[in-house]
Write an enzyme that holds these catalytic residues in place. Structure first.
Site, PDB file in Angstrom:
ATOM      1  N   LYS A   1       0.868  -1.166   0.000  1.00 41.40           N
ATOM      2  CA  LYS A   1       0.000   0.000   0.000  1.00 41.40           C
ATOM      3  C   LYS A   1       0.912   1.225   0.000  1.00 41.40           C
ATOM      4  CE  LYS A   1      -1.859   2.988   1.927  1.00 41.40           C
ATOM      5  NZ  LYS A   1      -1.781   4.473   1.610  1.00 41.40           N
TER       6      LYS A   1
ATOM      7  N   GLY B   1       6.512   5.711   8.063  1.00 40.81           N
ATOM      8  CA  GLY B   1       5.700   6.921   8.005  1.00 40.81           C
ATOM      9  C   GLY B   1       5.754   7.648   9.332  1.00 40.81           C
TER      10      GLY B   1
ATOM     11  N   GLU C   1       9.202   2.103  11.016  1.00 40.82           N
ATOM     12  CA  GLU C   1      10.245   3.120  10.826  1.00 40.82           C
ATOM     13  C   GLU C   1       9.516   4.446  10.775  1.00 40.82           C
ATOM     14  OE1 GLU C   1      12.143   5.882   9.527  1.00 40.82           O
ATOM     15  OE2 GLU C   1      12.614   4.897   7.628  1.00 40.82           O
TER      16      GLU C   1
ATOM     17  N   GLU D   1       8.919  17.246  14.517  1.00 41.05           N
ATOM     18  CA  GLU D   1       9.438  16.893  13.195  1.00 41.05           C
ATOM     19  C   GLU D   1       8.713  17.753  12.164  1.00 41.05           C
ATOM     20  OE1 GLU D   1      10.377  12.958  10.513  1.00 41.05           O
ATOM     21  OE2 GLU D   1       8.437  13.075  11.520  1.00 41.05           O
TER      22      GLU D   1
END
Length: 497
Positions: free
Chosen positions: A183, A236, A259, A392
């Site tokens: 996906k 993601g 991750e 972030e």
């Protein structure tokens, strides 16, 4: 090679299920070009019924073709042939990658697509290279440990480096004997759709590998929850990773690897070798792909004795980047992937300003030929609780802090949430090793930045940057589970022995 005209590229459409392109049964899904905002195609999301078809076909194909139980060298041969086809179509794949993503065509051509081919080749070579074990026991027993595939693996990959990060999941999972459902991000599906088609041409059984185009809350969630999916690998954001973990836990207790986000420090000591080169690396670390990389070096922690001079060098380099569309050869500052992401970057920079940070360079958002861009930005005078330092941003924004001694540098390098990567620049090997061991992150670079063409070292984070590894042998082994087989010998066999 020259720049290309985006309207001349023939693009795949639909999801790739059972070896063919299928128009999904879900809602309409426009795919845009970030470089100019043009819609390059209208997809339909893969519906729950499409997901079910793909997963069931994957499981059945794997059984019928004996993909996991047959000769592992067959798997390796298919992946190596697949690598050759990816290399053959490198230019077309690089252009597909550039069309719907923020990847400049030069980087896609020179790095991303060649690494995809090498991942297929590397893991094809791993297919028969991870044997089981026979353990030491008494002579009246035999204990063997075998490794087998999970069955159907769901790989969910991000939009920032679409083909490379998807291949880092797909190649080892297939080599390990699994069927795979990919996906990709709904923003950037094109290159992997074509790569899936090349897999069939290479000899991959039809249906063993499917690519489902759709959004996370619809297509992705249906796939995570499917009862025949045995393992989930995700790259993601940390928030999305937490939601996937919850779904996997509540729908089969499925193992996952994650991750996730990062806020990586680049620690520059006054004795760093060649400050000019280090300035190049620090500037690249925050501006590459417009900062839209999980391991972007977005925190500069520099020794006070050289801070003013060094920050000036970094600013000089950042002011020299060339914004432009991804299909232009000379572009080295690509667009932000979407207006929504540009809004987020702008909001976090403004929050940083409101929190007392000083903008030394950049700080502006701008539109160029319909694309959303953000000027490479340097922010100083940041307190530890400033949003621009803690969050972030996923854009070309560098926060600067200074230190006087080693202990202070390590304290600043530590992040309360993230621990993905870090860079240390020093001539002192003791300082380098002690620093690498002190920083809580999954990957440490000393006097360098970034993975380059390295496939052998595992990559993954600590803290809320995730767990589990991609790349290297660890990135292969996670797609297999161990089984202990205990044999108790009969009386006659013991006497014969």
């Amino acid at each position: 090679m020259s720049s290309f005209a985006p309207d001349t590229i023939d693009c795949p459409s639909g999801s790739f299920i059972a070896g063919r392109f299928v128009r999904g049964g879900g809602d309409e899904l426009p795919v845009e070009r970030p470089s100019d905002g043009a819609v390059l195609g209208i997809f339909r999301e893969a519906s729950e019924a499409d997901v079910d078809e793909a997963v069931r076909c994957a499981a059945e194909t794997r059984r019928a073709e004996r993909w996991g139980s047959g000769d592992p060298r067959r798997r390796g041969a298919v992946l190596r042939r697949w690598a050759e086809l990816v290399e053959r179509d490198r230019e077309y794949l690089a252009r597909l990658e550039a069309l719907c993503s923020s990847r400049p065509v030069t980087e896609a051509r020179q790095r991303d697509i060649p690494v995809v081919a090498e991942l297929l080749r590397y893991y094809g070579e791993c297919a028969d290279k991870c044997p089981g074990e026979v353990l030491a026991t008494s002579h009246d027993a035999l204990n063997m440990v075998e490794h087998e595939a999970w069955g159907v693996v769901l790989a969910i990959s991000p939009w920032n480096v679409p083909a490379l990060l998807a291949a880092a999941k797909v190649a080892p999972a297939l080599a390990a004997g699994n069927a795979v459902i990919l996906k990709p991000s709904e923003l950037t599906p094109l290159s992997m759709l074509r790569i899936a088609e090349l897999g069939v041409e290479a000899g991959l059984p039809r249906g063993l590998f499917s690519v489902l185009v759709g959004r996370g809350p619809t297509t992705g969630r249906a796939a995570v929850r499917h009862p025949l999916v045995g393992y989930v690998s995700f790259t993601g954001s940390t928030a999305t990773g937490a939601a996937i973990m919850s779904d996997a836990a509540h729908h089969g207790m499925k193992p996952v690897s994650m991750e996730l986000g990062g806020k990586s420090p680049q620690v520059v000591f006054a004795d760093a070798p060649d400050l000019e080169k280090v300035a190049d690396l620090v500037a690249l670390g925050v501006s590459r792909n417009a900062g839209q990389i999980c391991f972007a070096g977005t925190r500069l922690i520099v020794e006070e004795a050289v801070a003013e001079r060094f920050v000036g060098k970094v600013v000089e380099r950042l002011r020299g980047v060339r914004p432009g569309p991804t299909w232009r050869e000379e572009t080295d500052l690509p667009p932000i992937i979407s207006k929504r992401q540009a809004d987020r970057i702008e909001a976090l920079v403004e929050s940083g300003r409101a929190g007392g940070a000083k903008v030394v360079a950049g700080g502006e958002r701008f539109v160029l030929d319909g694309g959303q861009y953000f000027a490479p930005t340097v922010m100083a005078e940041l307190g530890s609780d400033n949003p621009a330092l803690r969050e972030e941003i996923f854009g070309p924004v560098l926060g600067v802090q200074t230190f006087r001694g080693f202990d202070e540098a390590m304290r600043l390098a530590d992040h309360p949430v993230y621990g993905l990567t870090a860079s240390l620049y020093t001539r002192d090997i003791d300082k380098a090793i002690h620093g690498a061991r002190a920083i809580e992150a999954g990957t440490i670079w000393i006097n360098g930045y970034g993975r380059g063409a390295d496939l052998g070292s595992p990559f993954g984070g600590f803290k809320q940057s995730g767990f589990g590894k991609d790349f290297g042998i660890d990135g292969f082994k996670k797609y297999r589970r161990s089984k202990s087989i205990n044999v108790f010998l009969t009386e006659a066999e013991r006497e014969a022995a």
